[in-house]
Design an enzyme around this catalytic site. Structure first.
Site: not given
Length: 149
Positions: A96, A53
């Protein structure tokens, strides 16, 4: 089956290729990547469980280095990147965003395909954040290097 680290290695190689392409578009006279060796160290402990990611982040770091240009200091980003510069969706958006808030981040770049994940988050997590959704790397670049307010 991927060996541990091989997914991140591929992600790093793609980010490097995209960085070279982007640099050629931004400053065709630059020979930074031809004149310098770049080594991207990704510790094994940082290997994500849901797949890579950090493609947009690695691309941005390499461009910052090649252009000798800092990125904004209140920025967090996530998203994988394709060879053509498309920003691909990732997992763990809520976690996140929470981590970014804890770190005092005010601006976040997320993959456009993760917009629904963001929209479904509680309002208190989104309050006060400047969020940009990227379809391709040009959006990430503009936000990171201050081309967009």
């Amino acid at each position: 089956y991927h060996l541990p680290g091989s997914v991140m290695e591929e992600s790093t190689q793609i980010a490097y290729t995209v960085s070279r392409t982007q640099l050629a578009d931004i400053d065709s006279s630059s020979s930074y990547f031809d004149d310098n060796d770049v080594h991207m160290h990704v510790p094994e402990g940082a290997t994500p469980k849901d797949g890579p990611s950090a493609g947009v982040t690695m691309t941005t770091a390499m461009l910052s280095l090649a252009l000798n240009k800092p990125i904004r200091n209140d920025l967090a980003m996530t998203g994988e990147i394709s060879l053509t510069g498309k920003v691909l969706p990732v997992g763990g958006i809520k976690e996140k965003v929470m981590a970014a808030r804890r770190a005092g981040i005010k601006c976040i770049v997320l993959p456009d395909q993760n917009k629904r994940d963001y929209d479904e988050m509680p309002e208190y997590l989104k309050d006060g954040l400047e969020v940009h959704f990227a379809v391709d790397y040009s959006t990430v670049y503009d936000v990171a290097f201050g081309e967009v307010n």
